[in-house]
Design a protein around this motif. Structure first.
Motif, PDB file in Angstrom:
ATOM      1  N   ALA A   1     -23.184 -21.532 -35.807  1.00  0.00           N
ATOM      2  CA  ALA A   1     -22.278 -22.198 -34.868  1.00  0.00           C
ATOM      3  C   ALA A   1     -22.191 -21.407 -33.564  1.00  0.00           C
ATOM      4  N   VAL A   2     -22.060 -20.081 -33.680  1.00  0.00           N
ATOM      5  CA  VAL A   2     -22.030 -19.242 -32.489  1.00  0.00           C
ATOM      6  C   VAL A   2     -23.361 -19.339 -31.743  1.00  0.00           C
ATOM      7  N   GLY A   3     -24.441 -19.301 -32.499  1.00  0.00           N
ATOM      8  CA  GLY A   3     -25.761 -19.359 -31.885  1.00  0.00           C
ATOM      9  C   GLY A   3     -26.002 -20.634 -31.108  1.00  0.00           C
ATOM     10  N   HIS A   4     -25.632 -21.769 -31.683  1.00  0.00           N
ATOM     11  CA  HIS A   4     -25.834 -23.049 -30.985  1.00  0.00           C
ATOM     12  C   HIS A   4     -24.981 -23.130 -29.726  1.00  0.00           C
ATOM     13  N   ALA A   5     -23.721 -22.695 -29.817  1.00  0.00           N
ATOM     14  CA  ALA A   5     -22.838 -22.747 -28.650  1.00  0.00           C
ATOM     15  C   ALA A   5     -23.346 -21.822 -27.544  1.00  0.00           C
ATOM     16  N   PHE A   6     -23.783 -20.624 -27.928  1.00  0.00           N
ATOM     17  CA  PHE A   6     -24.269 -19.663 -26.944  1.00  0.00           C
ATOM     18  C   PHE A   6     -25.541 -20.153 -26.278  1.00  0.00           C
ATOM     19  N   PHE A   7     -26.491 -20.642 -27.081  1.00  0.00           N
ATOM     20  CA  PHE A   7     -27.762 -21.066 -26.497  1.00  0.00           C
ATOM     21  C   PHE A   7     -27.571 -22.278 -25.588  1.00  0.00           C
ATOM     22  N   ALA A   8     -26.679 -23.184 -25.971  1.00  0.00           N
ATOM     23  CA  ALA A   8     -26.397 -24.342 -25.118  1.00  0.00           C
ATOM     24  C   ALA A   8     -25.823 -23.884 -23.779  1.00  0.00           C
ATOM     25  N   MET A   9     -24.987 -22.853 -23.832  1.00  0.00           N
ATOM     26  CA  MET A   9     -24.372 -22.350 -22.595  1.00  0.00           C
ATOM     27  C   MET A   9     -25.405 -21.708 -21.679  1.00  0.00           C
ATOM     28  N   VAL A  10     -26.258 -20.845 -22.213  1.00  0.00           N
ATOM     29  CA  VAL A  10     -27.174 -20.086 -21.348  1.00  0.00           C
ATOM     30  C   VAL A  10     -28.417 -20.884 -20.962  1.00  0.00           C
ATOM     31  N   SER A  11     -28.683 -21.995 -21.636  1.00  0.00           N
ATOM     32  CA  SER A  11     -29.903 -22.752 -21.340  1.00  0.00           C
ATOM     33  C   SER A  11     -29.642 -23.998 -20.507  1.00  0.00           C
ATOM     34  N   SER A  12     -28.394 -24.248 -20.130  1.00  0.00           N
ATOM     35  CA  SER A  12     -28.117 -25.408 -19.279  1.00  0.00           C
ATOM     36  C   SER A  12     -28.753 -25.186 -17.908  1.00  0.00           C
ATOM     37  N   PRO A  13     -29.115 -26.250 -17.196  1.00  0.00           N
ATOM     38  CA  PRO A  13     -29.723 -26.081 -15.862  1.00  0.00           C
ATOM     39  C   PRO A  13     -28.853 -25.250 -14.926  1.00  0.00           C
ATOM     40  N   GLN A  14     -27.511 -25.448 -15.003  1.00  0.00           N
ATOM     41  CA  GLN A  14     -26.625 -24.685 -14.126  1.00  0.00           C
ATOM     42  C   GLN A  14     -26.662 -23.198 -14.467  1.00  0.00           C
ATOM     43  N   ALA A  15     -26.676 -22.885 -15.773  1.00  0.00           N
ATOM     44  CA  ALA A  15     -26.703 -21.485 -16.185  1.00  0.00           C
ATOM     45  C   ALA A  15     -28.022 -20.822 -15.803  1.00  0.00           C
ATOM     46  N   ILE A  16     -29.120 -21.555 -15.922  1.00  0.00           N
ATOM     47  CA  ILE A  16     -30.421 -21.004 -15.537  1.00  0.00           C
ATOM     48  C   ILE A  16     -30.443 -20.697 -14.043  1.00  0.00           C
ATOM     49  N   SER A  17     -29.895 -21.614 -13.233  1.00  0.00           N
ATOM     50  CA  SER A  17     -29.824 -21.370 -11.783  1.00  0.00           C
ATOM     51  C   SER A  17     -28.955 -20.157 -11.484  1.00  0.00           C
ATOM     52  N   GLY A  18     -27.831 -20.053 -12.212  1.00  0.00           N
ATOM     53  CA  GLY A  18     -26.948 -18.913 -12.013  1.00  0.00           C
ATOM     54  C   GLY A  18     -27.604 -17.603 -12.406  1.00  0.00           C
ATOM     55  N   HIS A  19     -28.387 -17.629 -13.479  1.00  0.00           N
ATOM     56  CA  HIS A  19     -29.095 -16.419 -13.924  1.00  0.00           C
ATOM     57  C   HIS A  19     -30.072 -15.962 -12.848  1.00  0.00           C
ATOM     58  N   ARG A  20     -30.802 -16.884 -12.272  1.00  0.00           N
ATOM     59  CA  ARG A  20     -31.747 -16.524 -11.209  1.00  0.00           C
ATOM     60  C   ARG A  20     -31.006 -15.950 -10.008  1.00  0.00           C
ATOM     61  N   LEU A  21     -29.857 -16.558  -9.689  1.00  0.00           N
ATOM     62  CA  LEU A  21     -29.069 -16.090  -8.552  1.00  0.00           C
ATOM     63  C   LEU A  21     -28.594 -14.665  -8.764  1.00  0.00           C
ATOM     64  N   LEU A  22     -28.127 -14.364  -9.968  1.00  0.00           N
ATOM     65  CA  LEU A  22     -27.571 -13.044 -10.244  1.00  0.00           C
ATOM     66  C   LEU A  22     -28.634 -11.947 -10.244  1.00  0.00           C
ATOM     67  N   CYS A  23     -29.876 -12.328 -10.400  1.00  0.00           N
ATOM     68  CA  CYS A  23     -30.968 -11.359 -10.359  1.00  0.00           C
ATOM     69  C   CYS A  23     -31.442 -11.078  -8.938  1.00  0.00           C
ATOM     70  N   SER A  24     -30.863 -11.755  -7.954  1.00  0.00           N
ATOM     71  CA  SER A  24     -31.286 -11.572  -6.573  1.00  0.00           C
ATOM     72  C   SER A  24     -30.712 -10.274  -6.000  1.00  0.00           C
ATOM     73  N   PRO A  25     -31.401  -9.663  -5.034  1.00  0.00           N
ATOM     74  CA  PRO A  25     -30.925  -8.397  -4.450  1.00  0.00           C
ATOM     75  C   PRO A  25     -29.520  -8.516  -3.854  1.00  0.00           C
ATOM     76  N   GLN A  26     -29.199  -9.698  -3.271  1.00  0.00           N
ATOM     77  CA  GLN A  26     -27.888  -9.854  -2.647  1.00  0.00           C
ATOM     78  C   GLN A  26     -26.766  -9.688  -3.657  1.00  0.00           C
ATOM     79  N   MET A  27     -26.952 -10.259  -4.852  1.00  0.00           N
ATOM     80  CA  MET A  27     -25.903 -10.174  -5.859  1.00  0.00           C
ATOM     81  C   MET A  27     -25.762  -8.754  -6.404  1.00  0.00           C
ATOM     82  N   VAL A  28     -26.880  -8.064  -6.525  1.00  0.00           N
ATOM     83  CA  VAL A  28     -26.844  -6.684  -7.013  1.00  0.00           C
ATOM     84  C   VAL A  28     -26.126  -5.793  -6.010  1.00  0.00           C
TER      85      VAL A  28
END
Length: 218
Positions: free
Chosen positions: A102-129
């Protein structure tokens, strides 16, 4: 000056207006979550968030102080909605594998959504660091999730279902397994067509590997 002080002293205190203020706060957070996900941190201004929430920019600042603080609260709210505290209920009456799935499904759904993927890419940018926003995101997102999961593990250890020497490390390993190659491919845009069945098989394999490493032999 004395007259002004007298007038100030006799002026009725403003009503707290708490329900209205909390409604405004919720509206600001909802607008911020949506706009940060769609436009990224740099692509959204406090003016735009205020307009979207139907409040003044002064109201936004009075609730959150600055844009960084609003971003952090928006991330915390998003994570809490996608993976609420109830998901980590340590009740040992629920079979361990069922709870982990149950935890695994909820977590994977959260991190694999299109919005979360875009956010992950954003957070890896030099500006965010440089702005330390990636660190703040980690503290209110992944770190919170791992801490709550660690509490679940502690309870399962106490009832003899798990044998773990380093609970914090095991908690991090569990979520790393859940992400795996599949999440990396999503972030890189290599494969965005994974089916629900493929995701389910991936999550089940991660849970079973975790249990083989830390589950007790009942």
């Amino acid at each position: 000056m004395p007259q002004q002080a007298s007038k100030a002293a006799t002026r009725p205190a403003p009503s707290p207006g708490r329900p209205k203020d909390m409604n405004k706060r919720a509206a600001i957070l909802l607008a911020a979550e949506r706009m940060f996900l769609d436009g990224g941190y740099e692509g959204v201004s406090m003016d735009q968030i205020a307009s979207e929430a139907g409040v003044s920019k002064l109201t936004v600042y009075s609730h959150f102080g600055d844009k960084d603080a609003l971003f952090v609260e928006a991330v915390r709210g998003y994570c809490e909605k996608q993976l609420p505290t109830s998901a980590f209920d340590p009740d040992p009456s629920v079979p361990l594998r069922e709870r982990l799935l149950a935890v695994g499904h909820a977590f994977f759904a959260m991190v694999s959504s299109p919005q979360a993927i875009s956010g992950h890419r954003l957070l890896c940018s030099p500006q965010m660091v440089e702005k330390r926003l990636a660190k703040l995101f980690w503290e209110c997102g992944p770190e919170r999730v791992q801490a709550k999961f660690a509490a679940l593990l502690e309870r399962r250890i106490a009832v003899g279902q798990l044998e773990i020497d380093d609970v914090q490390r095991a908690s991090g390993q569990f979520f790393a397994l859940l992400k795996g190659e599949m999440h990396q491919r999503l972030v890189m845009g290599v494969d965005t067509s994974g089916s629900d069945a493929a995701h389910g098989a991936h999550i089940a394999a991660a849970v079973d590997m975790f249990l083989r490493a830390y589950g007790t032999r009942a």
